[in-house]
Design an enzyme around this catalytic site. Structure first.
Site: not given
Ligand SMILES: NC(=O)C1=CN([C@@H]2O[C@H](COP(=O)(O)OP(=O)(O)OC[C@H]3O[C@@H](n4cnc5c(N)ncnc54)[C@H](O)[C@@H]3O)[C@@H](O)[C@H]2O)C=CC1
Ligand SMILES: CC(=O)C(=O)O
Length: 316
Positions: A18, A69, A122, A125, A179
């Site tokens: 984010g 929100y 994002v 899954p 993905h």
């Molecule tokens: N679609 C894609 O291609 C990709 C998806 N991702 C996904 O993105 C997600 C986040 O990954 P990261 O940023 O690395 O994890 P992270 O652990 O660094 O960040 C997650 C954030 O979400 C916050 N959070 C958790 N529950 C919450 C809620 N109910 N309300 C508000 N904030 C909340 C946490 O406090 C944290 O700051 C994961 O599901 C990861 O698999 C990551 C990379 C690529």
């Molecule tokens: C973590 C993830 O989904 C990616 O980097 O493709």
């Protein structure tokens, strides 16, 4: 539909993904105001202050602030990145149990605000979460999409660039489907300098004898895992992808991007979100480009659909 003045983007979840996506949006000057929300308000506050501190040296000032929100009511786009850093040696579907409760809670809060913009999912899954957000929000199909195989498509092009020494932007075509592990390179669509990629390799045997489509595809599929293994998560590639999708929608650019969108008869599939080339406009995901896939590619798309659908079962 986004507002004419491209006013506000909200990011929910200011972790690695984010906050880096926020940086992409700020450096490209995509909107007037960027609002950050996180479960840990202090984290969002710190990220907002840090991002805003570069204002003097940005091409255009995007006001970044922490919010709640109620800020979603007038937002054009809400980007959802809640979750956790992917555990090593895991897979994206294994995140479902962890993520679904968080995403459900976020969607309820966003919708309670009166939000009527576009959700960009994002969290992984991502195909399952985009479908779930669509169902749970009650928004029209156009207004909920996931990043889908947009990142994987960019990775495929990057890897072809690495293997051939050419600029990845010479490559056309798509990675499609989930993905996740069942994604596939739709080789019938992949071209380099306007030539089908397989023909390009055949015509340039002496230069590229070591390059194979099977290897390129496998490297693409494994790229995310490789990065997670080496640095504990991925953020820059997905952040560029998110910024690109936000730009395309906010500026009504009408680019065709393989986002995760609802299939409603296209490719013979129903009620499932998958990464397929889709025209993005100011109101979100519009026409799906229904490609003439080869039989083996179509079978792979159906396989992805089956896997994603199985994981959607019982979520509502
Ligand atoms: N679609 C894609 O291609 C990709 C998806 N991702 C996904 O993105 C997600 C986040 O990954 P990261 O940023 O690395 O994890 P992270 O652990 O660094 O960040 C997650 C954030 O979400 C916050 N959070 C958790 N529950 C919450 C809620 N109910 N309300 C508000 N904030 C909340 C946490 O406090 C944290 O700051 C994961 O599901 C990861 O698999 C990551 C990379 C690529
Ligand atoms: C973590 C993830 O989904 C990616 O980097 O493709």
């Amino acid at each position: 539909m986004v507002t004419a003045n491209r006013n506000r983007v909200v990011i929910v979840g200011t972790g690695q993904v984010g906050s880096t996506a926020a940086f992409g949006i700020v450096t490209h000057g995509l909107c007037n105001e960027l609002v950050l929300i996180d479960h840990f308000a202090d984290k969002a506050l710190g990220e907002a202050r840090d991002l805003d501190d570069g204002s003097e040296f940005q091409d255009r000032h995007v006001k970044v602030r922490v919010g709640d929100y109620s800020d979603c009511k007038d937002a054009d786009i809400v980007v959802i990145t809640v979750g956790r850093k992917p555990p090593a040696n895991s897979n994206r579907m294994a995140e479902l149990g962890f993520t679904v409760g968080l995403v459900g809670d976020v969607i309820d809060h966003v919708m309670a605000s009166g939000f009527d913009g576009v959700i960009v999912m994002v969290s992984n899954p991502v195909d399952v979460m985009a479908w779930y957000a669509w169902k749970r929000s009650g928004l029209p199909r156009t207004q909920v999409l996931g990043t889908g195989t947009a990142l994987d498509t960019s990775r495929l092009k990057t890897i072809i660039g690495e293997e051939t020494g050419l600029d990845p932007r010479n490559v056309g075509g798509f990675v499609m489907g989930e993905h996740g592990n069942s994604q596939f390179a739709a080789w019938s669509t992949v071209s380099l300098g306007g030539k089908p990629f397989a023909k390009f390799l055949a015509d340039n045997q002496s230069r590229f004898s070591s390059v194979s489509t099977a290897e390129v595809e496998e490297k693409t599929r494994r790229r995310g895992d490789e990065i997670v293994r080496t640095k504990g998560g991925t953020n820059f590639g997905i952040a560029s992808t998110v910024a690109g999708i936000v730009q395309t929608i906010l500026w009504d650019e009408r680019r065709i991007v393989p986002v995760s969108t609802l299939l409603d008869g296209e490719y013979g599939e129903h009620d499932v979100f998958l990464g397929v080339p889709t025209e993005l406009r100011a109101n979100g995901a519009n026409e799906i480009v229904e490609l003439d896939l080869a039989d083996d590619e179509l079978a792979k798309l159906h396989r992805s659909a089956q896997i994603v659908r199985e994981h959607c079962e019982g979520l509502l």
